[in-house]
Design an enzyme around this catalytic site. Structure first.
Site, PDB file in Angstrom:
ATOM      1  N   THR A  14       0.854  -1.201   0.000  1.00 58.80           N
ATOM      2  CA  THR A  14       0.000   0.000   0.000  1.00 58.80           C
ATOM      3  C   THR A  14       0.878   1.235   0.000  1.00 58.80           C
ATOM      4  O   THR A  14       1.087   1.876   1.033  1.00 58.80           O
ATOM      5  CB  THR A  14      -0.927  -0.046   1.236  1.00 58.80           C
ATOM      6  OG1 THR A  14      -1.588  -1.313   1.253  1.00 58.80           O
ATOM      7  CG2 THR A  14      -1.956   1.065   1.199  1.00 58.80           C
ATOM      8  N   ALA A  16       1.984   4.515  -3.027  1.00 54.85           N
ATOM      9  CA  ALA A  16       1.254   5.526  -3.789  1.00 54.85           C
ATOM     10  C   ALA A  16       0.168   4.871  -4.651  1.00 54.85           C
ATOM     11  O   ALA A  16      -1.015   5.243  -4.586  1.00 54.85           O
ATOM     12  CB  ALA A  16       2.233   6.309  -4.650  1.00 54.85           C
ATOM     13  N   GLY A  18      -0.909   1.513  -4.711  1.00 62.32           N
ATOM     14  CA  GLY A  18      -1.817   0.650  -3.948  1.00 62.32           C
ATOM     15  C   GLY A  18      -2.777   1.462  -3.106  1.00 62.32           C
ATOM     16  O   GLY A  18      -3.979   1.157  -3.035  1.00 62.32           O
ATOM     17  N   ASN A 109       5.168  -0.825 -13.507  1.00 60.81           N
ATOM     18  CA  ASN A 109       5.808  -0.502 -14.770  1.00 60.81           C
ATOM     19  C   ASN A 109       6.806  -1.588 -15.156  1.00 60.81           C
ATOM     20  O   ASN A 109       7.247  -2.372 -14.313  1.00 60.81           O
ATOM     21  CB  ASN A 109       6.558   0.832 -14.642  1.00 60.81           C
ATOM     22  CG  ASN A 109       5.610   2.027 -14.700  1.00 60.81           C
ATOM     23  OD1 ASN A 109       4.643   2.031 -15.465  1.00 60.81           O
ATOM     24  ND2 ASN A 109       5.893   3.031 -13.888  1.00 60.81           N
ATOM     25  N   LYS A 198       3.769   1.581 -22.716  1.00 57.18           N
ATOM     26  CA  LYS A 198       3.956   2.391 -21.501  1.00 57.18           C
ATOM     27  C   LYS A 198       5.423   2.766 -21.321  1.00 57.18           C
ATOM     28  O   LYS A 198       5.759   3.845 -20.820  1.00 57.18           O
ATOM     29  CB  LYS A 198       3.433   1.605 -20.291  1.00 57.18           C
ATOM     30  CG  LYS A 198       3.592   2.305 -18.953  1.00 57.18           C
ATOM     31  CD  LYS A 198       2.369   3.103 -18.567  1.00 57.18           C
ATOM     32  CE  LYS A 198       2.682   4.250 -17.622  1.00 57.18           C
ATOM     33  NZ  LYS A 198       3.015   3.919 -16.293  1.00 57.18           N
ATOM     34  N   ASN A 206      11.926   8.243 -16.424  1.00 54.86           N
ATOM     35  CA  ASN A 206      12.297   7.711 -15.105  1.00 54.86           C
ATOM     36  C   ASN A 206      13.800   7.842 -14.888  1.00 54.86           C
ATOM     37  O   ASN A 206      14.259   8.373 -13.874  1.00 54.86           O
ATOM     38  CB  ASN A 206      11.863   6.243 -14.954  1.00 54.86           C
ATOM     39  CG  ASN A 206      10.365   6.113 -14.722  1.00 54.86           C
ATOM     40  OD1 ASN A 206       9.579   6.895 -15.242  1.00 54.86           O
ATOM     41  ND2 ASN A 206       9.953   5.132 -13.945  1.00 54.86           N
ATOM     42  N   SER A 268       8.392   7.863 -10.306  1.00 54.46           N
ATOM     43  CA  SER A 268       8.576   7.057  -9.090  1.00 54.46           C
ATOM     44  C   SER A 268      10.047   6.668  -8.887  1.00 54.46           C
ATOM     45  O   SER A 268      10.501   6.505  -7.759  1.00 54.46           O
ATOM     46  CB  SER A 268       7.674   5.823  -9.119  1.00 54.46           C
ATOM     47  OG  SER A 268       7.937   5.059 -10.261  1.00 54.46           O
TER      48      SER A 268
END
Ligand SMILES: NC(=O)C1=CN([C@@H]2O[C@H](COP(=O)(O)OP(=O)(O)OC[C@H]3O[C@@H](n4cnc5c(N)ncnc54)[C@H](OP(=O)(O)O)[C@@H]3O)[C@@H](O)[C@H]2O)C=CC1
Ligand SMILES: CC(C)(CO)C(=O)C(=O)O
Length: 318
Positions: A14, A16, A18, A109, A198, A206, A268
């Site tokens: 859990t 960002a 989740g 990702n 993606k 990234n 991320s």
């Protein structure tokens, strides 16, 4: 299924992603159970808080939060929101939280992440990939900042659904969950293609955000960085093509334009680097490089980016 015939949903990791999707699904009325680690106490005490530029400020409190997977009830859908670097460690936890015939969705990702996890899961579980088009990060324990977007595209990877009809029905069920929570969601006929598509965004932004210590606005305003991003995007498109996936015409250009419209965003991987967490280099760089190389296509700019990131990641983990 639970007695209400609503599927029971488990969030494995859990953070960002989740937290965002779990909170919205819970607010839509689904029975959602959250597996946490470092933020367990905070979420138990204060709930999950979402500060969203799209949905406003939302709170879920109390949260059905767990520190131990053995205490979770069996879940029909398991949404994995951990980083890909944790997948091997998470496999036994996923199997433990799964109801018979559960659907496991990797909201992550990268390429081939399902291939790596599949042998570690029971054959009876369905495995799907979820491509999240969203800008979201953790701001404090249990506090999630959502800057923009939110769609999730789902693709079937493997499991007991043996024919196209059964896979399509599962995709529709999954898409239906997210739509019921007010989110855009589409079933993708080819997961590998969807993952390559993606990556056209993730491969340049990234890594460059880490190497150049910059968010999207600074990268897009600088002519050299912009040119480099375009060239790397082009290599991803070529890698996809070598692997048999022809991406939609003008796709990279559309991504550039949509990034110009996005608020300044730190991917991320930037947050992972700043927090000294391992970077998702295997999923976002090594796997597409290997797939393209196996198809006879070298991607030199992406390889150079990967090598530089490996150096930085190794030093950051010391
Ligand atoms: N953030 C974004 O906007 C986007 C992210 N993605 C992808 O989504 C995936 C998730 O990213 P994101 O949400 O940003 O990552 P976060 O780092 O915010 O969240 C990962 C969560 O997984 C938890 N976790 C890891 N291992 C375990 C474990 N063994 N038991 C319990 N919890 C565990 C972490 O807990 P702990 O805090 O204890 O480490 C953390 O809460 C990545 O693949 C990313 O590339 C895709 C699109 C957009
Ligand atoms: C590409 C982006 C920013 C939104 O489309 C995203 O989903 C990501 O950071 O992985």
């Amino acid at each position: 299924m639970t007695h209400t015939q609503q599927p029971r949903i488990g969030i494995i990791g859990t953070g960002a992603i989740g937290g965002f999707y779990g909170l919205l699904l819970a607010r839509a009325g689904f029975d959602v159970h959250f597996l946490l680690r470092s933020e367990y106490e905070a979420v138990r005490a204060n709930g999950l808080q979402l500060n969203s530029a799209v949905h406003g400020a939302l709170t879920l409190n109390p949260v059905q939060a767990y520190r131990e997977v053995a205490e979770m009830p069996p879940c029909d859908w398991l949404l994995v929101g951990a980083k890909t670097t944790s997948n091997a460690d998470l496999a036994p936890l996923i199997a433990r939280a799964a109801a018979p015939g559960a659907k496991v969705v990797l909201l992550q990702n990268g390429l081939a992440v399902e291939d790596a996890l599949r042998p570690l899961l029971p054959d009876s579980l369905h495995l799907l990939g979820g491509l999240c088009y969203i800008c979201v990060h953790r701001d404090a324990p249990g506090v999630i900042e959502h800057q923009s977007l939110g769609a999730v595209n789902l693709g079937y990877h493997s499991g007991p659904a043996s024919d196209d009809g059964a896979r399509q029905a599962l995709l529709e069920e999954g898409v239906g969950l997210f739509r019921a929570a007010g989110l855009d969601s589409t079933g993708m006929p080819n997961l590998d293609q969807a993952r390559w598509q993606k990556l056209v965004w993730n491969v340049p932004y990234n890594g460059l955000s880490v190497l150049l210590d910059a968010g999207t606005t600074a990268l897009m305003r600088n002519a050299d960085a912009r040119e480099l991003i375009q060239a790397i995007m082009q290599e991803v498109v070529e890698g996809a093509l070598a692997c048999g996936h022809s991406l939609p015409e003008g796709f990279a250009g559309k991504l550039l334009a949509s990034t110009d419209r996005m608020p300044d965003y730190l991917p991320s991987m930037y947050h992972d680097f700043a927090q000294r967490r391992p970077l998702e280099l295997e999923a976002i760089y090594a796997a597409p490089l290997a797939a393209a190389a196996a198809a006879g296509k070298e991607l030199p700019r992406i390889r150079a980016l990967y090598q530089a990131l490996r150096f930085i990641d190794a030093r950051n983990q010391q």
